[in-house]
Design a protein around this motif. Sequence first.
Motif, PDB file in Angstrom:
ATOM      1  N   UNK A 174      66.927  21.544 -40.902  1.00  0.00           N
ATOM      2  CA  UNK A 174      67.929  22.584 -40.647  1.00  0.00           C
ATOM      3  C   UNK A 174      67.688  23.263 -39.300  1.00  0.00           C
ATOM      4  N   UNK A 175      66.434  23.477 -38.960  1.00  0.00           N
ATOM      5  CA  UNK A 175      66.106  24.091 -37.671  1.00  0.00           C
ATOM      6  C   UNK A 175      66.496  23.166 -36.512  1.00  0.00           C
ATOM      7  N   UNK A 176      66.259  21.868 -36.685  1.00  0.00           N
ATOM      8  CA  UNK A 176      66.541  20.918 -35.610  1.00  0.00           C
ATOM      9  C   UNK A 176      68.029  20.655 -35.432  1.00  0.00           C
ATOM     10  N   UNK A 177      68.846  21.069 -36.372  1.00  0.00           N
ATOM     11  CA  UNK A 177      70.297  20.942 -36.183  1.00  0.00           C
ATOM     12  C   UNK A 177      70.721  21.726 -34.950  1.00  0.00           C
ATOM     13  N   UNK A 178      70.017  22.817 -34.671  1.00  0.00           N
ATOM     14  CA  UNK A 178      70.342  23.670 -33.522  1.00  0.00           C
ATOM     15  C   UNK A 178      69.869  23.080 -32.201  1.00  0.00           C
ATOM     16  N   UNK A 179      69.025  22.054 -32.270  1.00  0.00           N
ATOM     17  CA  UNK A 179      68.535  21.434 -31.042  1.00  0.00           C
ATOM     18  C   UNK A 179      67.059  21.108 -31.130  1.00  0.00           C
ATOM     19  N   UNK A 180      66.541  20.539 -30.045  1.00  0.00           N
ATOM     20  CA  UNK A 180      65.131  20.141 -29.989  1.00  0.00           C
ATOM     21  C   UNK A 180      64.214  21.327 -30.211  1.00  0.00           C
ATOM     22  N   UNK A 181      63.033  21.028 -30.727  1.00  0.00           N
ATOM     23  CA  UNK A 181      61.993  22.049 -30.883  1.00  0.00           C
ATOM     24  C   UNK A 181      60.638  21.375 -30.712  1.00  0.00           C
ATOM     25  N   UNK A 182      59.719  22.083 -30.118  1.00  0.00           N
ATOM     26  CA  UNK A 182      58.362  21.563 -29.978  1.00  0.00           C
ATOM     27  C   UNK A 182      57.591  21.849 -31.265  1.00  0.00           C
ATOM     28  N   UNK A 183      56.465  21.177 -31.402  1.00  0.00           N
ATOM     29  CA  UNK A 183      55.608  21.413 -32.561  1.00  0.00           C
ATOM     30  C   UNK A 183      55.175  22.876 -32.580  1.00  0.00           C
ATOM     31  N   UNK A 184      54.843  23.423 -31.428  1.00  0.00           N
ATOM     32  CA  UNK A 184      54.429  24.834 -31.356  1.00  0.00           C
ATOM     33  C   UNK A 184      55.525  25.767 -31.845  1.00  0.00           C
ATOM     34  N   UNK A 185      56.759  25.490 -31.452  1.00  0.00           N
ATOM     35  CA  UNK A 185      57.881  26.317 -31.911  1.00  0.00           C
ATOM     36  C   UNK A 185      58.044  26.218 -33.428  1.00  0.00           C
ATOM     37  N   UNK A 186      57.867  25.030 -33.964  1.00  0.00           N
ATOM     38  CA  UNK A 186      57.983  24.849 -35.410  1.00  0.00           C
ATOM     39  C   UNK A 186      56.840  25.535 -36.149  1.00  0.00           C
ATOM     40  N   UNK A 187      55.643  25.506 -35.566  1.00  0.00           N
ATOM     41  CA  UNK A 187      54.496  26.216 -36.159  1.00  0.00           C
ATOM     42  C   UNK A 187      54.816  27.696 -36.273  1.00  0.00           C
ATOM     43  N   UNK A 188      55.371  28.284 -35.225  1.00  0.00           N
ATOM     44  CA  UNK A 188      55.738  29.705 -35.250  1.00  0.00           C
ATOM     45  C   UNK A 188      56.865  29.968 -36.232  1.00  0.00           C
ATOM     46  N   UNK A 189      57.849  29.106 -36.250  1.00  0.00           N
ATOM     47  CA  UNK A 189      59.016  29.292 -37.115  1.00  0.00           C
ATOM     48  C   UNK A 189      58.622  29.285 -38.595  1.00  0.00           C
ATOM     49  N   UNK A 190      57.711  28.395 -38.971  1.00  0.00           N
ATOM     50  CA  UNK A 190      57.381  28.227 -40.376  1.00  0.00           C
ATOM     51  C   UNK A 190      56.049  28.860 -40.763  1.00  0.00           C
ATOM     52  N   UNK A 191      55.370  29.447 -39.799  1.00  0.00           N
ATOM     53  CA  UNK A 191      54.101  30.119 -40.047  1.00  0.00           C
ATOM     54  C   UNK A 191      53.125  29.198 -40.783  1.00  0.00           C
ATOM     55  N   UNK A 192      53.036  27.967 -40.301  1.00  0.00           N
ATOM     56  CA  UNK A 192      52.118  26.979 -40.843  1.00  0.00           C
ATOM     57  C   UNK A 192      51.206  26.501 -39.727  1.00  0.00           C
ATOM     58  N   UNK A 193      50.151  25.812 -40.088  1.00  0.00           N
ATOM     59  CA  UNK A 193      49.229  25.310 -39.072  1.00  0.00           C
ATOM     60  C   UNK A 193      49.836  24.093 -38.375  1.00  0.00           C
ATOM     61  N   UNK A 194      49.316  23.804 -37.200  1.00  0.00           N
ATOM     62  CA  UNK A 194      49.793  22.650 -36.436  1.00  0.00           C
ATOM     63  C   UNK A 194      49.582  21.348 -37.205  1.00  0.00           C
ATOM     64  N   UNK A 195      48.418  21.127 -37.844  1.00  0.00           N
ATOM     65  CA  UNK A 195      48.259  19.880 -38.606  1.00  0.00           C
ATOM     66  C   UNK A 195      49.248  19.758 -39.772  1.00  0.00           C
ATOM     67  N   UNK A 196      49.577  20.878 -40.406  1.00  0.00           N
ATOM     68  CA  UNK A 196      50.534  20.847 -41.515  1.00  0.00           C
ATOM     69  C   UNK A 196      51.922  20.468 -41.016  1.00  0.00           C
ATOM     70  N   UNK A 197      52.357  21.102 -39.926  1.00  0.00           N
ATOM     71  CA  UNK A 197      53.669  20.770 -39.348  1.00  0.00           C
ATOM     72  C   UNK A 197      53.684  19.315 -38.895  1.00  0.00           C
ATOM     73  N   UNK A 198      52.610  18.870 -38.247  1.00  0.00           N
ATOM     74  CA  UNK A 198      52.542  17.478 -37.781  1.00  0.00           C
ATOM     75  C   UNK A 198      52.650  16.503 -38.948  1.00  0.00           C
TER      76      UNK A 198
END
Length: 114
Positions: free
Chosen positions: A21-45
């Motif tokens: 749903x977040x990516x429907x709005x456009x590209x996002x980096x892993x760092x941006x997704x980590x902030x958006x979902x308040x999860x760790x980088x390994x979890x998002x990856x």
Amino acid sequence: MESLNQTFAALADPTRRGIVAHLIRGEATVSELVQQFDLTQPTISSHLKVLESAGLISRSRKAQTRPCKLEPDGLQALDAWLERFRTVWEGNFERLDALLDDLQDRQPGKEKKP
């Protein structure tokens, strides 16, 4: 059918649905997704690997970042599968509308529609 199973499995997780749903709005980096979902980088990856394996997203490399983007083609099989049900549901709703109109017209004291 296997790709459809992968798609459903990938979308079964609420975090992965949120990422899509977040990516429907456009590209996002892993760092941006980590902030958006308040999860760790390994979890998002980990979530991104599942989405990528299902063909729902792609990742590229731009300098130090790995932007992710939605791959609409990955959702086409799901859309085609759902379309069969959509056709049935719409037919059912049309028949229900006709039945309700007929029942309303049969009510005593009710004027007929022109």
